[in-house]
Scaffold this active site. Structure first.
Site, PDB file in Angstrom:
ATOM      1  CE1 TYR A  94      -3.992   2.048   0.215  1.00  0.00           C
ATOM      2  CE2 TYR A  94      -2.703   3.318   1.787  1.00  0.00           C
ATOM      3  CZ  TYR A  94      -3.803   3.198   0.956  1.00  0.00           C
ATOM      4  OH  TYR A  94      -4.697   4.232   0.858  1.00  0.00           O
ATOM      5  CB  SER A 116      -7.144   2.786  -2.870  1.00  0.00           C
ATOM      6  OG  SER A 116      -7.555   4.114  -2.706  1.00  0.00           O
ATOM      7  CG  ASP A 157     -14.142   3.936  -6.516  1.00  0.00           C
ATOM      8  OD1 ASP A 157     -14.265   4.805  -5.635  1.00  0.00           O
ATOM      9  OD2 ASP A 157     -13.138   3.225  -6.645  1.00  0.00           O
ATOM     10  CG  HIS A 168     -12.570   3.037  -2.954  1.00  0.00           C
ATOM     11  ND1 HIS A 168     -11.872   3.292  -4.116  1.00  0.00           N
ATOM     12  CD2 HIS A 168     -11.639   3.046  -1.959  1.00  0.00           C
ATOM     13  CE1 HIS A 168     -10.595   3.456  -3.844  1.00  0.00           C
ATOM     14  NE2 HIS A 168     -10.416   3.302  -2.551  1.00  0.00           N
TER      15      HIS A 168
END
Length: 704
Positions: free
Chosen positions: A476, A556, A640, A675
């Site tokens: 991430y 993301s 999203d 999302h």
């Protein structure tokens, strides 16, 4: 190709890496659209794909999905994989109990229910009854429960719902005693909590989007805080706070457990906030500033002897606790309560006259208990190498609950007595998976600049490190978010069939405090990608795998990570899986809440230097003609409104136009989903099946 092909044939088909002819992608029109950035002209030929509600975009989506569906359907073991997921997903899943008023509440999913159900019981050993079943909100499970808040006495429960995974919320109120839904209904809530005070609550919202404005992609501006009195229409709600001079700020009100104080927080991004305190019992009291700037985090925890306990990283990159006197809230009067130490303070809760502090030690959980005078009491005994979540309770009750999980251990719920420092197993997950057959190691490696980076490596015990193991690398690296050990049902078939799963604790995250976070932001964002690439290179050098066997996954901000790494080092990875990714770094801030990410990224409008840095790694702008890119499955959703699907649309259109290899580069666009939050179980299983089928097929794996 039939889906029921014998497994021995599957193995033969995949033995050479599952290379096949490239699919016939839909033709995507190009338009003559350009932008000027500090004198440089940048083409954006697929700008029309940003208008996600337009008829031609919907037609394009349908064509892309048709190509992807056809590709996935010919994967021989896809049906077997889906059946395995349905088997392992089908077990009771519980959330930690929590007490409100005189009752206990908990969430439960029987196994394959689309949404978790809220139960209540009069005592821990009493009979549980359904209080709220979100599965009744919609026939297909796409309307989800998105937040709960109880009145001080536990009589009323305000709850929010999300439709199709959108960040927009609708709010309702339930009488817990009678289970009756009250007439209260509030709309256009976004990025909001619910803070009770007396006979109502505070919430944050935006104005209703104007006619002709897309509620899913338009920029969110002018956040406002309101107070709602039970039994009244939304039109009568009292506007409590707004800042018309700063449209790109978010605001919220919070209250402590005993409703003594109101806290006003403001933010300009995803980290750092202002904080003001107001006496809730004095009608004409003013807010008094604790901090008026947005450079540090200030989180009110609770009230001790009339003073407010606050967690902050002000002069403490790894966080500390301070006591603030509301009558004298300026910094010179703060009293240090629990100083910063070598571990990362993540949260604090006042429970039964003591304070439970959750820390990270090398990305693993530790819980330390302090007395209300700031002295250390004891440490909670936890299993090794795992994560604690939900360690919470009431300041008026000694009993707390927490969930402990690891990469090889599903979440188990423990009942904890603060007074006696004893944990008791309350519920253990029963799942069709041999957890004892797998192991996790934490390994530190050197990144490009010599920084030591940790990663968690999970695989079957006794695995042979011959350089040929399929491996999935996950990361991430942003927004101060920490990757800690967790159990994932979706990883099971990959592990069962010889795969290695790796989580990398990249800079940009919060695993080692604010400095670690800042080292992966703005003009240092490349550190994040270098860390991820270095992890892959270390795993190859140490015979865990090879470039033809590595898949990379991230969602993301992690989708940005995957997009950047696959365009910078296409030779290093076989499969790339950017999920709901931020892929256009020059325009991300122009949609919904994107402007709030500028603290981590900077924007293309800040300066010529910042523009050039962003363009230098922006995945969309670094796709090159004729390059052999990894087999790629981009995933996004039509609802999203966090990272709008235009990022994924433009990226895949550009990739399909320019890719010079034989690997498939596809997009999977989920309908009536957002999302990720609140996605129904059925859709989760479908998407997980497709993602792993694509990955395992292109890594040359077979299903045993």
């Amino acid at each position: 190709m039939k889906k029921f092909m014998p497994l021995i044939v599957i193995g033969l088909l995949c033995a050479t890496g599952c290379e096949q002819n490239k699919p016939n992608y839909p033709e995507t029109k190009k338009t003559d659209v350009t932008d000027d950035y500090f004198g440089e002209t940048v083409a954006d030929p697929y700008r029309w794909l940003e208008y996600d509600t337009a008829a031609d975009v919907k037609e394009w989506v349908a064509k892309e999905n048709a190509v992807t569906d056809a590709y996935l359907a010919q994967i021989p073991f896809r049906e077997n994989l889906e059946n395995r997921f349905k088997e392992i997903w089908d077990y009771p899943k519980y959330g930690s109990p929590f007490k409100k008023g005189d009752r206990y509440f908990f969430m439960k999913n029987d196994g394959l229910q689309n949404q978790y159900v809220l139960y209540m019981q009069n005592s821990l050993d009493g009979e549980a009854e359904v209080l709220l079943d979100p599965n009744t909100f919609s026939e297909d499970g796409t309307v989800s429960l998105a937040g709960l808040s109880f009145s001080k006495n536990g009589r009323y429960m305000a709850y929010m719902t999300s439709t199709g995974g959108s960040d927009w919320r609708d709010l309702y109120v339930l009488d817990v005693e009678t289970k009756e839904l009250l007439p209260d209904h509030i709309e256009w809530i976004k990025f909001s909590g619910m803070a009770w005070l007396d006979d109502g609550f505070f919430y944050s919202a935006y104005d209703k989007p104007g006619e002709g404005t897309s509620k899913l992609s338009a920029k969110n501006e002018y956040h406002k805080v309101y107070y709602h009195t039970l039994g009244t229409p939304q039109s009568q709600d009292q506007l409590m706070y707004e800042d018309p001079n700063n449209p790109l700020r978010n605001f919220g009100f919070e209250t402590d457990e005993d409703e003594q104080f109101i806290f006003l927080t403001g933010s300009e991004g995803t980290s750092g906030n202002s904080l003001y305190i107001k006496n809730a019992k004095e009608a004409n009291a003013d807010f008094i500033a604790v901090s008026e700037v947005f450079d540090y985090d200030f989180s009110p925890i609770d009230v001790i002897n009339g003073q407010v306990l606050i967690m902050t990283n002000h002069n403490a990159p790894k966080y500390r606790l301070v006591l603030v006197d509301p009558a004298k809230p300026s910094e010179e009067h703060w009293r240090e309560f629990v100083p910063e130490n070598e571990n990362i303070l993540q949260s604090a809760n006042l429970i039964g006259g003591k304070i439970a502090l959750s820390y990270l030690r090398n990305a693993q959980s530790a819980v330390l208990v302090y007395n209300t005078d700031g002295t250390f009491s004891h440490e909670v005994d936890l299993p090794p190498m795992g994560s604690v979540s939900g360690f919470s309770g009431s300041k008026h009750d000694n009993i707390a609950f927490y969930t402990f999980a690891s990469y090889t251990m599903p979440g188990s719920i423990y009942k904890y007595d603060m007074a006696t420092n004893t944990s008791e197993l309350y519920r253990r997950a029963e799942i069709d998976f041999d957890t004892d057959a797998y192991e996790t190691q934490q390994i530190f490696f050197e990144s490009k600049d010599g920084t030591k980076i940790p990663m968690f490596v999970t695989h079957k015990k006794g695995i042979v490190l011959d350089g040929n193991n399929p491996l999935l690398l996950y990361g991430y690296g942003g927004f101060n978010i920490s990757l800690t050990p967790r159990f994932s049902i979706s990883n099971i078939p990959f592990l069962e069939n010889g795969g290695i799963y790796v989580d990398v604790n990249l800079r940009g995250g919060g695993e080692f405090g604010s400095d670690w976070h800042k080292a992966g932001t703005q003009m240092q964002k490349q550190n994040v990608f270098d860390d991820f690439i270095a992890a892959a290179e270390w795993l190859i050098a140490n015979q865990y795998t090879n470039p033809e066997k590595i898949a990379i996954l991230g969602g993301s901000n992690g989708g940005l990570l995957v997009g950047a790494c696959m365009t910078q080092r296409p030779d290093l990875f076989k499969v790339a899986l950017p999920q709901v990714g931020v892929l256009d770094m020059l325009r991300y801030h122009k949609f919904t809440i994107g402007w709030a990410w500028a603290g981590d990224y900077g924007t293309s409008e800040d300066s010529k230097e910042m523009y050039e840095y962003l363009k230098g790694y922006s995945p969309l702008h670094n796709i090159k003609k004729g390059v052999n890119y990894p087999a790629t499955l981009v995933t996004t959703a039509d609802h999203d409104d966090r990272v709008v699907p235009a990022h994924s649309f433009k990226f895949i259109a550009t990739l399909q136009e320019n890719d010079g290899g034989k690997n498939p580069v596809l997009i999977r666009i989920e309908t009536n989903a957002g999302h990720g939050s609140g996605k129904p179980t059925a859709k989760v299983i479908e998407e997980t099946t497709d993602r792993w089928a694509f990955t395992m097929y292109n890594l040359g794996m077979s299903i045993k």
